[in-house]
Design a protein around this motif. Structure first.
Motif: not given
Length: 143
Positions: A62-69, A92-103
């Motif tokens: 599930d995507y919560h916000s775009p993940l940018v380079y 999984y919870t993937a973070y950049a500046q914020e949570a961007v995806a859960t899987a």
């Protein structure tokens, strides 16, 4: 113990024409994080069998916000759920500046020589149990 955290570097080639990390690349980034737990950390603790056969039976993201380079890296927190004799779910919870995806991935130990799924060893189950978020904590005063 809690969640296992892996830091995965983003590459310029992960971006698609829309300027964010492509879906297939996101799955690969999660795979890199998963390998750090199931292969690198497991081997560091003396478990070699996981690297000899572990397959993904299902993946949901599930995507919560775009993940940018521009984020440069992705912090991936992982925990184990539904630990069974011959499968487990890795959250999984993937973070950049914020949570961007859960899987989640449904993982199945696999015997490559026999060409079929296998049961986990006690040592593998014990290792995976370390990363359960819902693991029972000992009562105060008990060792």
């Amino acid at each position: 113990m809690g969640a296992f955290v892996a830091e995965v570097a983003l590459r310029w080639s992960d971006m698609d024409a829309f300027g964010h990390v492509n879906h297939a690349r996101t799955i690969t980034l999660l795979e890199e994080a998963r390998a750090e737990l199931l292969f690198t950390e497991a081997e560091r603790q003396g478990l070699l069998g996981m690297a000899e056969g572990m397959v993904v039976a299902r993946v949901v993201i599930d995507y919560h916000s775009p993940l940018v380079y521009a984020s440069k890296s992705l912090q991936v927190q992982m925990s184990v759920r539904e630990l069974k004799a011959a499968s487990f779910i890795l959250d999984y919870t993937a973070y950049a500046q914020e949570a961007v995806a859960t899987a989640e991935t449904l993982m199945v130990p696999y015997d490559l020589r026999a060409g079929r799924p296998r049961r986990m060893t006690k040592e593998e189950r014990d290792f995976l149990a370390e990363w359960r978020l819902d693991a029972e904590k000992p009562e105060l005063g008990r060792v």
